[in-house]
Design a protein around this motif. Structure first.
Motif, PDB file in Angstrom:
ATOM      1  N   GLN A  98       0.818  -1.204   0.000  1.00 35.54           N
ATOM      2  CA  GLN A  98       0.000   0.000   0.000  1.00 35.54           C
ATOM      3  C   GLN A  98       0.859   1.264   0.000  1.00 35.54           C
ATOM      4  O   GLN A  98       0.539   2.241  -0.682  1.00 35.54           O
ATOM      5  CB  GLN A  98      -0.945  -0.005   1.206  1.00 35.54           C
ATOM      6  N   ARG A 107      -2.594   4.102  -5.803  1.00 35.81           N
ATOM      7  CA  ARG A 107      -3.657   4.262  -4.809  1.00 35.81           C
ATOM      8  C   ARG A 107      -3.777   5.734  -4.481  1.00 35.81           C
ATOM      9  O   ARG A 107      -2.787   6.391  -4.130  1.00 35.81           O
ATOM     10  CB  ARG A 107      -3.366   3.447  -3.549  1.00 35.81           C
ATOM     11  N   ASN A 109      -4.850   9.048  -2.491  1.00 39.63           N
ATOM     12  CA  ASN A 109      -5.203   9.648  -1.208  1.00 39.63           C
ATOM     13  C   ASN A 109      -4.364  10.909  -1.046  1.00 39.63           C
ATOM     14  O   ASN A 109      -3.131  10.849  -1.102  1.00 39.63           O
ATOM     15  CB  ASN A 109      -4.945   8.680  -0.056  1.00 39.63           C
ATOM     16  N   TYR A 195     -13.654   4.390   7.258  1.00 36.36           N
ATOM     17  CA  TYR A 195     -12.502   3.918   6.494  1.00 36.36           C
ATOM     18  C   TYR A 195     -12.877   2.721   5.633  1.00 36.36           C
ATOM     19  O   TYR A 195     -12.554   2.666   4.445  1.00 36.36           O
ATOM     20  CB  TYR A 195     -11.354   3.549   7.431  1.00 36.36           C
ATOM     21  N   GLN A 199     -12.862   2.433   1.474  1.00 40.46           N
ATOM     22  CA  GLN A 199     -12.044   1.490   0.713  1.00 40.46           C
ATOM     23  C   GLN A 199     -12.899   0.681  -0.263  1.00 40.46           C
ATOM     24  O   GLN A 199     -12.510   0.473  -1.418  1.00 40.46           O
ATOM     25  CB  GLN A 199     -11.284   0.550   1.656  1.00 40.46           C
ATOM     26  N   TRP A 203     -12.556   0.820  -4.411  1.00 38.69           N
ATOM     27  CA  TRP A 203     -12.435  -0.264  -5.398  1.00 38.69           C
ATOM     28  C   TRP A 203     -13.489  -0.115  -6.494  1.00 38.69           C
ATOM     29  O   TRP A 203     -13.211  -0.373  -7.661  1.00 38.69           O
ATOM     30  CB  TRP A 203     -12.566  -1.620  -4.721  1.00 38.69           C
ATOM     31  N   ARG A 208      -8.170   2.334  -5.892  1.00 40.53           N
ATOM     32  CA  ARG A 208      -7.271   1.440  -5.169  1.00 40.53           C
ATOM     33  C   ARG A 208      -6.774   0.349  -6.104  1.00 40.53           C
ATOM     34  O   ARG A 208      -7.501  -0.083  -7.003  1.00 40.53           O
ATOM     35  CB  ARG A 208      -7.997   0.764  -3.992  1.00 40.53           C
TER      36      ARG A 208
END
Length: 252
Positions: A98, A107, A109, A195, A199, A203, A208
């Motif tokens: 990650q 990914r 963020n 959270y 996630q 997806w 992600r």
């Protein structure tokens, strides 16, 4: 079974996924067969691992204290009220993958990407192994999993799945009590609901990396908003091991 054979199975499974003909059950079976070879370290990963002085986490501890602790807690316990996940006790391979994904931009963020990009490869490896070495701060009452309630959507999806939609139980990969399994399937129990929701939605939205065999992309695509909220809330509110009730008025 040779690496070439298992990789061939994965390639055929992935092709079938692309044609939308592979059920979740068959995909899980493919993961079980191929995992030992696929998740083994490649020569490059093995060489990278040699960069780490595992007995000494001095540099990783410093990075954790100065950069990570403000969100993930002093001991990696996370901050559920703020939506920041627990890292302590999570598989090192998962955490490193990650961090690498944040560093590459794979990914998305806005907080984690610049942090990961500022770390060297060695620092990402060490930091992942450091958090993996910390004791997990959550324990779960196993009796909560004995008889799932069919009327509780999140509990039923987590423990039984919904096979009519080819959705397997979360526990098949993340462990029967949601505490994670192996190096590549992280814990869900006790993680913040916000959270977990983010996630699963990530997806669905392509924010992600797909993970092993693209399994989470497949499952998330079959979950609606109510499913996502329910399963996230279930794992976030799992009971800790119950404490004995205080006695009232002495022995009965």
């Amino acid at each position: 079974m040779t690496t070439e054979t298992t990789m061939g199975l994965m390639e055929r499974a992935s092709t079938t996924i692309g044609r939308s003909h592979l059920t979740a059950a068959a995909l899980l079976a493919a993961v079980a067969v191929t995992a030992p070879a696929v998740f083994a370290q490649t020569p490059a990963a093995a060489q990278a691992a040699k960069l780490v002085d595992l007995p000494s986490f001095a540099d990783a501890r410093k990075i954790a204290d100065t950069t990570c602790a403000s969100c993930h807690g002093a001991q990696g316990e996370g901050m559920p009220a703020a939506g920041f996940p627990r890292l302590a006790g999570t598989g090192g391979a998962y955490l490193q993958s990650q961090l690498d994904a944040f560093a590459s931009g794979y990914r998305k963020n806005s907080v984690m990407q610049p942090i990961a990009q500022a770390l060297s490869q060695q620092q990402r490896i060490e930091l992942a192994q450091f958090y993996a070495s910390l004791p997990a701060t959550v324990s779960v009452d196993k009796t909560a999993f004995l008889e799932p309630d069919p009327s509780n959507l999140g509990e039923w999806l987590a423990l039984r799945g919904r096979w009519t939609d080819d959705i397997p139980p979360c526990g098949h990969c993340h462990g029967p009590t949601g505490l994670g399994a192996g190096e590549h399937f992280p814990p869900l129990a006790g993680q913040p609901a916000s959270y977990l929701r983010d996630q699963l939605q990530g997806w669905k939205d392509g924010l992600r990396p797909p993970g092993p065999m693209a399994l989470m992309v497949l499952i998330a695509s079959r979950l609606n908003a109510a499913d996502i909220a329910a399963v996230a809330n279930f794992y976030a509110t799992l009971p800790a091991k119950p404490q004995p009730a205080p006695r009232q008025g002495g022995p009965q």
